[in-house]
Design a protein around this motif. Structure first.
Motif, PDB file in Angstrom:
ATOM      1  N   HIS A   1     -80.628 -62.065  53.002  1.00 44.13           N
ATOM      2  CA  HIS A   1     -80.707 -60.728  53.602  1.00 44.13           C
ATOM      3  C   HIS A   1     -79.502 -59.876  53.181  1.00 44.13           C
TER       4      HIS A   1
ATOM      5  N   GLU B   1     -86.880 -57.251  59.826  1.00 45.31           N
ATOM      6  CA  GLU B   1     -87.002 -58.560  59.168  1.00 45.31           C
ATOM      7  C   GLU B   1     -85.748 -59.400  59.413  1.00 45.31           C
TER       8      GLU B   1
ATOM      9  N   GLN C   1     -86.653 -53.130  57.123  1.00 49.66           N
ATOM     10  CA  GLN C   1     -85.837 -54.249  56.651  1.00 49.66           C
ATOM     11  C   GLN C   1     -84.985 -54.816  57.786  1.00 49.66           C
TER      12      GLN C   1
END
Length: 164
Positions: A155, A63, A60
């Motif tokens: 996010h 990303e 994550q």
């Protein structure tokens, strides 16, 4: 070896008037510095996260880093488009970033999530502050930061969902 530095490109067709241009590029530069630092902070977190669910947070973070790096590139290119030099040097980032320093060493998943979420929130606050000021100065730069802030807010949501 001689290097020449300039503070303004010799473009004949300026997009914004001088005073407005200076204010816009200053706001963008401030956010560029923090975005570069945020990408470095995220990479530090990515490399050194440990604990349960390590793999998912590790991936994550990559990303988020992609979003932050793409955003910093877009901000830097906007500064140059407006005729100013973008400054992404490490010495500038160290001297001017307003982000909290990330700890060295290994950091447990829960603390990583909290610290990265805090850094993202700080970045979003900075972007939103600039967005507010850019509204009257340059709609193109404002729109660019709005788009980036929206991605970072998503996010942040995904990180915070793991803290519940």
């Amino acid at each position: 070896m001689s290097t020449t530095t300039t503070t303004k490109t010799p473009f004949k067709r300026e997009i914004l008037e001088d005073e407005t241009n200076q204010e816009v590029t200053s706001l963008l530069q401030h956010n560029l510095t923090d975005l570069i630092d945020l990408a470095l902070l995220m990479k530090q977190a990515h490399w050194n996260v440990v604990g349960q669910n390590f793999r998912s947070i590790h991936l994550q973070l990559d990303e988020i880093i992609e979003t932050v790096r793409a955003g910093s590139d877009e901000v830097a290119e906007r500064i140059v488009t407006l005729g100013g030099p973008a400054d992404g040097r490490s010495s500038t980032v160290v001297a001017e970033s307003e982000l909290e320093e990330y700890p060295g060493g290994f950091v447990k998943v829960s603390e990583t999530i909290a610290k990265v979420a805090d850094a993202l929130k700080q970045m979003i606050d900075s972007l939103r502050s600039a967005i507010e000021k850019l509204g009257e100065l340059d709609a193109i730069s404002e729109d660019m930061l709005i788009a980036l802030s929206g991605e970072l807010e998503k996010h942040l949501w995904m990180l915070q969902a793991q803290e519940v």
